[in-house]
Design a protein around this motif. Structure first.
Motif, PDB file in Angstrom:
ATOM      1  N   SER B 255       0.825  -1.204   0.000  1.00 23.55           N
ATOM      2  CA  SER B 255       0.000   0.000   0.000  1.00 23.55           C
ATOM      3  C   SER B 255       0.862   1.257   0.000  1.00 23.55           C
ATOM      4  O   SER B 255       0.428   2.322  -0.412  1.00 23.55           O
ATOM      5  CB  SER B 255      -0.926  -0.004   1.208  1.00 23.55           C
ATOM      6  N   GLU B 256       2.111   1.139   0.430  1.00 21.92           N
ATOM      7  CA  GLU B 256       2.986   2.314   0.505  1.00 21.92           C
ATOM      8  C   GLU B 256       3.816   2.498  -0.761  1.00 21.92           C
ATOM      9  O   GLU B 256       3.767   3.540  -1.395  1.00 21.92           O
ATOM     10  CB  GLU B 256       3.937   2.167   1.712  1.00 21.92           C
ATOM     11  N   THR B 257       4.614   1.465  -1.071  1.00 25.13           N
ATOM     12  CA  THR B 257       5.585   1.624  -2.156  1.00 25.13           C
ATOM     13  C   THR B 257       5.473   0.510  -3.190  1.00 25.13           C
ATOM     14  O   THR B 257       4.937  -0.562  -2.917  1.00 25.13           O
ATOM     15  CB  THR B 257       7.028   1.609  -1.619  1.00 25.13           C
ATOM     16  N   THR B 258       5.981   0.814  -4.379  1.00 25.46           N
ATOM     17  CA  THR B 258       6.045  -0.149  -5.460  1.00 25.46           C
ATOM     18  C   THR B 258       7.447  -0.073  -6.050  1.00 25.46           C
ATOM     19  O   THR B 258       7.956   1.013  -6.299  1.00 25.46           O
ATOM     20  CB  THR B 258       5.002   0.182  -6.546  1.00 25.46           C
ATOM     21  N   SER B 259       8.077  -1.234  -6.237  1.00 27.82           N
ATOM     22  CA  SER B 259       9.438  -1.229  -6.773  1.00 27.82           C
ATOM     23  C   SER B 259       9.516  -2.061  -8.033  1.00 27.82           C
ATOM     24  O   SER B 259       8.775  -3.033  -8.208  1.00 27.82           O
ATOM     25  CB  SER B 259      10.415  -1.817  -5.748  1.00 27.82           C
ATOM     26  N   ILE B 260      10.434  -1.665  -8.903  1.00 25.31           N
ATOM     27  CA  ILE B 260      10.725  -2.471 -10.083  1.00 25.31           C
ATOM     28  C   ILE B 260      12.206  -2.810 -10.056  1.00 25.31           C
ATOM     29  O   ILE B 260      12.986  -2.169  -9.344  1.00 25.31           O
ATOM     30  CB  ILE B 260      10.402  -1.735 -11.402  1.00 25.31           C
ATOM     31  N   GLU B 261      12.548  -3.807 -10.845  1.00 23.42           N
ATOM     32  CA  GLU B 261      13.957  -4.101 -10.997  1.00 23.42           C
ATOM     33  C   GLU B 261      14.383  -3.632 -12.371  1.00 23.42           C
ATOM     34  O   GLU B 261      13.791  -3.985 -13.378  1.00 23.42           O
ATOM     35  CB  GLU B 261      14.206  -5.606 -10.863  1.00 23.42           C
ATOM     36  N   TYR B 262      15.378  -2.751 -12.400  1.00 25.45           N
ATOM     37  CA  TYR B 262      15.856  -2.205 -13.656  1.00 25.45           C
ATOM     38  C   TYR B 262      17.334  -2.520 -13.776  1.00 25.45           C
ATOM     39  O   TYR B 262      18.155  -1.969 -13.048  1.00 25.45           O
ATOM     40  CB  TYR B 262      15.613  -0.694 -13.698  1.00 25.45           C
ATOM     41  N   LYS B 263      17.669  -3.458 -14.655  1.00 21.30           N
ATOM     42  CA  LYS B 263      19.060  -3.863 -14.882  1.00 21.30           C
ATOM     43  C   LYS B 263      19.766  -4.160 -13.563  1.00 21.30           C
ATOM     44  O   LYS B 263      20.860  -3.654 -13.277  1.00 21.30           O
ATOM     45  CB  LYS B 263      19.808  -2.805 -15.683  1.00 21.30           C
ATOM     46  N   GLY B 264      19.053  -4.919 -12.712  1.00 22.13           N
ATOM     47  CA  GLY B 264      19.663  -5.361 -11.467  1.00 22.13           C
ATOM     48  C   GLY B 264      19.555  -4.379 -10.326  1.00 22.13           C
ATOM     49  O   GLY B 264      19.922  -4.686  -9.198  1.00 22.13           O
ATOM     50  N   LYS B 265      19.050  -3.196 -10.587  1.00 24.24           N
ATOM     51  CA  LYS B 265      18.914  -2.204  -9.520  1.00 24.24           C
ATOM     52  C   LYS B 265      17.444  -2.067  -9.154  1.00 24.24           C
ATOM     53  O   LYS B 265      16.558  -2.170 -10.020  1.00 24.24           O
ATOM     54  CB  LYS B 265      19.431  -0.834 -10.003  1.00 24.24           C
ATOM     55  N   LYS B 266      17.200  -1.777  -7.881  1.00 19.26           N
ATOM     56  CA  LYS B 266      15.823  -1.598  -7.435  1.00 19.26           C
ATOM     57  C   LYS B 266      15.465  -0.117  -7.524  1.00 19.26           C
ATOM     58  O   LYS B 266      16.223   0.745  -7.042  1.00 19.26           O
ATOM     59  CB  LYS B 266      15.681  -2.093  -5.987  1.00 19.26           C
ATOM     60  N   ILE B 267      14.349   0.171  -8.174  1.00 20.44           N
ATOM     61  CA  ILE B 267      13.880   1.558  -8.253  1.00 20.44           C
ATOM     62  C   ILE B 267      12.477   1.599  -7.677  1.00 20.44           C
ATOM     63  O   ILE B 267      11.608   0.812  -8.056  1.00 20.44           O
ATOM     64  CB  ILE B 267      13.926   2.073  -9.699  1.00 20.44           C
ATOM     65  N   THR B 268      12.280   2.514  -6.733  1.00 24.00           N
ATOM     66  CA  THR B 268      11.053   2.515  -5.947  1.00 24.00           C
ATOM     67  C   THR B 268      10.291   3.822  -6.149  1.00 24.00           C
ATOM     68  O   THR B 268      10.885   4.888  -6.309  1.00 24.00           O
ATOM     69  CB  THR B 268      11.393   2.338  -4.456  1.00 24.00           C
ATOM     70  N   GLY B 269       8.967   3.683  -6.153  1.00 24.35           N
ATOM     71  CA  GLY B 269       8.101   4.853  -6.155  1.00 24.35           C
ATOM     72  C   GLY B 269       6.962   4.615  -5.193  1.00 24.35           C
ATOM     73  O   GLY B 269       6.816   3.505  -4.660  1.00 24.35           O
ATOM     74  N   LEU B 270       6.152   5.669  -4.958  1.00 25.82           N
ATOM     75  CA  LEU B 270       5.015   5.492  -4.074  1.00 25.82           C
ATOM     76  C   LEU B 270       3.884   4.826  -4.854  1.00 25.82           C
ATOM     77  O   LEU B 270       3.647   5.143  -6.018  1.00 25.82           O
ATOM     78  CB  LEU B 270       4.537   6.845  -3.527  1.00 25.82           C
ATOM     79  N   THR B 271       3.183   3.912  -4.209  1.00 21.43           N
ATOM     80  CA  THR B 271       2.096   3.202  -4.876  1.00 21.43           C
ATOM     81  C   THR B 271       1.007   4.174  -5.319  1.00 21.43           C
ATOM     82  O   THR B 271       0.453   4.058  -6.408  1.00 21.43           O
ATOM     83  CB  THR B 271       1.513   2.134  -3.933  1.00 21.43           C
ATOM     84  N   LYS B 272       0.737   5.203  -4.484  1.00 19.08           N
ATOM     85  CA  LYS B 272      -0.328   6.141  -4.857  1.00 19.08           C
ATOM     86  C   LYS B 272       0.091   7.035  -6.030  1.00 19.08           C
ATOM     87  O   LYS B 272      -0.741   7.685  -6.631  1.00 19.08           O
ATOM     88  CB  LYS B 272      -0.740   6.990  -3.652  1.00 19.08           C
ATOM     89  N   ARG B 273       1.380   7.054  -6.342  1.00 17.75           N
ATOM     90  CA  ARG B 273       1.831   7.818  -7.507  1.00 17.75           C
ATOM     91  C   ARG B 273       2.132   6.892  -8.688  1.00 17.75           C
ATOM     92  O   ARG B 273       2.883   7.256  -9.595  1.00 17.75           O
ATOM     93  CB  ARG B 273       3.071   8.639  -7.151  1.00 17.75           C
ATOM     94  N   SER B 274       1.533   5.705  -8.678  1.00 17.39           N
ATOM     95  CA  SER B 274       1.733   4.771  -9.781  1.00 17.39           C
ATOM     96  C   SER B 274       0.398   4.454 -10.427  1.00 17.39           C
ATOM     97  O   SER B 274      -0.579   4.171  -9.734  1.00 17.39           O
ATOM     98  CB  SER B 274       2.357   3.476  -9.274  1.00 17.39           C
ATOM     99  N   GLU B 275       0.378   4.513 -11.734  1.00 21.97           N
ATOM    100  CA  GLU B 275      -0.848   4.184 -12.448  1.00 21.97           C
ATOM    101  C   GLU B 275      -1.055   2.680 -12.503  1.00 21.97           C
ATOM    102  O   GLU B 275      -2.173   2.201 -12.609  1.00 21.97           O
ATOM    103  CB  GLU B 275      -0.779   4.710 -13.884  1.00 21.97           C
ATOM    104  N   LYS B 276       0.061   1.939 -12.449  1.00 15.79           N
ATOM    105  CA  LYS B 276       0.011   0.495 -12.634  1.00 15.79           C
ATOM    106  C   LYS B 276       0.982  -0.114 -11.641  1.00 15.79           C
ATOM    107  O   LYS B 276       2.076   0.428 -11.426  1.00 15.79           O
ATOM    108  CB  LYS B 276       0.474   0.150 -14.061  1.00 15.79           C
ATOM    109  N   VAL B 277       0.606  -1.217 -11.002  1.00 20.04           N
ATOM    110  CA  VAL B 277       1.518  -1.826 -10.032  1.00 20.04           C
ATOM    111  C   VAL B 277       1.755  -3.295 -10.341  1.00 20.04           C
ATOM    112  O   VAL B 277       2.236  -4.041  -9.497  1.00 20.04           O
ATOM    113  CB  VAL B 277       0.991  -1.663  -8.584  1.00 20.04           C
ATOM    114  N   THR B 278       1.406  -3.735 -11.552  1.00 17.44           N
ATOM    115  CA  THR B 278       1.656  -5.134 -11.912  1.00 17.44           C
ATOM    116  C   THR B 278       2.353  -5.188 -13.255  1.00 17.44           C
ATOM    117  O   THR B 278       2.226  -4.263 -14.062  1.00 17.44           O
ATOM    118  CB  THR B 278       0.328  -5.924 -12.018  1.00 17.44           C
ATOM    119  N   GLY B 279       3.082  -6.286 -13.483  1.00 20.61           N
ATOM    120  CA  GLY B 279       3.737  -6.505 -14.763  1.00 20.61           C
ATOM    121  C   GLY B 279       4.895  -5.546 -14.975  1.00 20.61           C
ATOM    122  O   GLY B 279       5.536  -5.089 -14.031  1.00 20.61           O
TER     123      GLY B 279
END
Lengths: 304, 375
Positions: B255-279
């Protein structure tokens, strides 16, 4: 050498304009020569002829130099009806040609602006009559309107015409022929003008609460006035002097003679050169006066 | 024809507007609501359908489908001259055969209202051109013509004023000045303004609300700050300013944060500032929200840290420096640092780390096209 170097600045400056002036004069020469040969000379000759007196030997077609201003009075009194008829026909034919040409030009220039094929076809149709001789086309109309032609017979059959009615030789036939022959001269200048009409001005007019007819009267028409004026001049001036359509060999009759026919008859048949010249000079002077008044009134002085 | 016009602006609402031209669809299923008195900008690249939309509202084009409601009344069937809407045209379209005063009085004369000339004079005074009333439009400068066009539209007190890239033909300095004047006039007269432009700075500067248009539809609509801070699509993020984008598969989301893996690095944003949180999603950050450090920052769950990378380009733009930082295995990032005297002094070739707060990340609903955004 020192003196030359010292003084070279100022003379070089003065030489510049006079040199270009000489070049300009040189470039103007062919035009000036052309004007002198084909405009000034015939005009002077015409005016001199118009003032000549009958030959003292009494020979027909021979005239002596003189200052016979009576030639003008004679021409004016003798041919007043033809002069009046010429200008009436010219005004009438010009107005009718304008009424027909403006919608055509408007349609080609504005309505088919985004349809180049249609536009090309329509423009070709306007110009196409030029491919056939003026005389042949006028003669063709003589056939179409002749006394036992299909047109006249049908008009008789449906009762519009009486048994002894005819078209050839009437004022109608002459004005019809004049309008027909001069429509392209009216259409093309108007087309050229409307072609440049900025359609966003028309849109602005409708955006500012003007109905389509109001927009036409307040925006399109005033902006196309220069085209209308050149069109009417290109039509009115040659019609005033036309001698083919109204001649008895073509669409005219005994009561339709125009100034051109009078001039032709006096020059070529009666050999009364002074009278013919006097009429020509008067025709020219009248056209110049009428046209300058017209152009001044229309507020497009830059045309002259 | 409506002869009475309301002094204040009216609401404009577009419902399901579609416009087809032979061979393509210019505007597709457009819904839009502009409240009365608002300065609204329709922003988009050329060919996005914004001018077509404006012309449909003015009545110069008719929609293939849909309703145009002005003050609750459907005007889609009305002729342009019947609509209480006026336009400032892109090329101004001033009547060349009339003087400035007659140009401005034209609308009032057509509606047969009283005192056309005094009203026109007042409108000219508002744009500070009363001394040029007798001139022909051709004798005026571009900026003056623009003001005459504005006066000619405003004098009619339309419910809605349409501006079709009215500042496009002006030079930069005059443009800035006219932007300020235009905004001041809008506040003064309280009319609803619909401004069509491709200039994002102009739109953000003047408008209360900006709608970003792309290929016939609205990508995102909102206050300029919101659009800039929180773009929802890659197009908006790219069209309004610059951004660093990272595309990757979502590795964790709560509910707080959403992270992706980009070329081995973790990049995080706030879930409420994300349009999509899957895939696979794209996370971006504006260059001025990022910082660089000469030593590795202390790891912090509130920070995204990348690096170290080499500074490959420094561009001085006056108020800020723009740095290009090439981070191995990550790509090139852009960082803007204000010239306030306390930004770290770095030189070309220096090794630095880049960081930004996770609340400055934004998650997009779609993926940027092309590889150049894959930074």
């Amino acid at each position: 050498m020192a003196f030359v170097a010292f003084g070279s600045q100022a003379p070089a400056k003065e030489q510049g304009p006079s040199k270009t002036g000489r070049v300009a004069l040189f470039l103007l020469l062919p035009g000036l020569f052309y004007l002198a040969l084909f405009f000034i000379t015939p005009l002077v000759s015409l005016i001199i002829t118009s003032l000549k007196a009958p030959s003292s030997t009494g020979a027909i077609g021979r005239y002596d130099l003189g200052l016979e201003f009576g030639n003008y009075v004679y021409a004016l009194t003798q041919y007043a009806p033809q002069i009046f008829r010429s200008f009436s026909f010219a005004v009438l034919a010009t107005v009718i040609a304008l009424a027909i040409s403006y919608p055509i030009a408007y349609f080609i220039a504005v309505k088919s602006r985004n349809r180049p094929l249609l536009r090309g076809i329509l423009l070709t149709l306007v110009v196409a009559p030029f491919f056939i001789s003026f005389l042949l086309r006028t003669f063709a109309w003589k056939q179409i309107f002749s006394n036992d032609s299909l047109v006249v017979n049908v008009l008789k059959d449906i009762g519009i015409f009486g048994a002894d009615s005819y078209i050839i030789g009437t004022n109608f036939a002459v004005v019809f022929g004049l309008v027909y022959n001069f429509i392209p001269f009216m259409t093309l200048p108007i087309y050229a003008n409307l072609d440049r009409l900025d359609l966003s001005l028309v849109e602005a007019g409708s955006d500012l609460y003007a109905s389509p007819s109001k927009t036409f009267r307040k925006i399109t028409l005033p902006l196309s006035l220069p085209g209308v004026i050149s069109g009417t001049l290109l039509t009115f001036i040659p019609i005033s002097g036309d001698y083919v359509v109204a001649s008895r060999d073509f669409l005219g009759g005994p009561d339709t003679a125009m100034i051109g026919n009078v001039v032709e008859a006096n020059f070529l048949r009666i050999q009364d050169y002074p009278t013919a010249s006097a009429i020509s000079v008067m025709l020219m002077a009248t056209i110049v006066v009428l046209v300058s008044a017209y152009v001044r009134r229309s507020g497009t002085d830059d045309l002259l | 024809m409506a002869t009475e016009f309301i002094a204040r602006g009216q609401d404009l609402e577009l419902k399901g507007i579609r416009k087809e031209f032979p061979g393509f669809v210019a505007v597709d299923n457009l819904d839009l609501k502009i409240p009365a008195g608002e300065f609204f900008a329709l922003l988009g690249p050329s060919g996005c359908g914004k001018t077509t939309t404006l012309r449909m509202i003015a009545g110069l084009e008719s929609p293939s489908k849909g309703e145009i409601l002005l003050g609750g009344k459907d005007i889609a069937g009305m002729k342009p001259h019947e609509r209480p809407v006026n336009t400032v045209f892109q090329n101004y379209a001033l009547f060349p055969h009339m003087n400035v005063l007659e140009n401005v009085a034209f609308g009032i004369r057509q509606r047969k209202l009283t005192e056309p000339l005094p009203k026109a004079e007042k409108a000219l005074a508002m744009v500070e051109l009363e001394h040029l009333a007798q001139r022909r439009p051709q004798q005026l400068s571009g900026g003056q013509q623009q003001r005459v066009a504005l006066a000619r539209a405003l004098v009619n007190r339309p419910s809605l004023l349409l501006l079709d890239e009215p500042l496009g033909a002006l030079d930069l300095k005059l443009r800035r000045q006219m932007q300020i004047e235009l905004k001041a006039i809008q506040m003064e007269v309280g009319l609803t303004f619909l401004h069509v432009t491709h200039d994002q700075e102009e739109a953000m500067d003047m408008a209360d609300t900006v709608a970003v248009m792309n290929q016939g539809h609205i990508e995102q609509l909102g206050a300029p700050e919101v659009l800039y801070d929180r773009p929802k699509t890659a197009f908006v993020a790219k069209f309004l300013g610059q951004s660093n984008m990272f595309i990757g598969k979502v590795t964790e989301t709560n509910s707080e944060t959403t992270s992706i893996e980009y070329k081995g690095k973790k990049i995080t944003g706030l879930t409420k500032r994300s349009e999509k949180v899957t895939g696979v999603i794209a996370i971006g950050v504006r260059p001025e929200k990022t910082n660089f450090h000469e030593t590795e920052p202390v790891s912090d769950p509130g920070l995204n840290i990348l690096g170290p990378g080499e500074i490959t380009d420094i561009r001085f733009t006056g108020v800020s420096n723009q740095y290009q930082i090439d981070i191995p295995a990550i790509g090139v990032m852009t960082v803007f640092a204000q010239n306030v005297g306390r930004s770290p002094v770095v030189e070309l070739g220096a090794q630095v780390y880049v960081s930004w707060k996770i609340e400055h990340s934004f998650g997009l609903s779609d993926l940027p096209s092309g590889v150049e955004e894959d930074k």
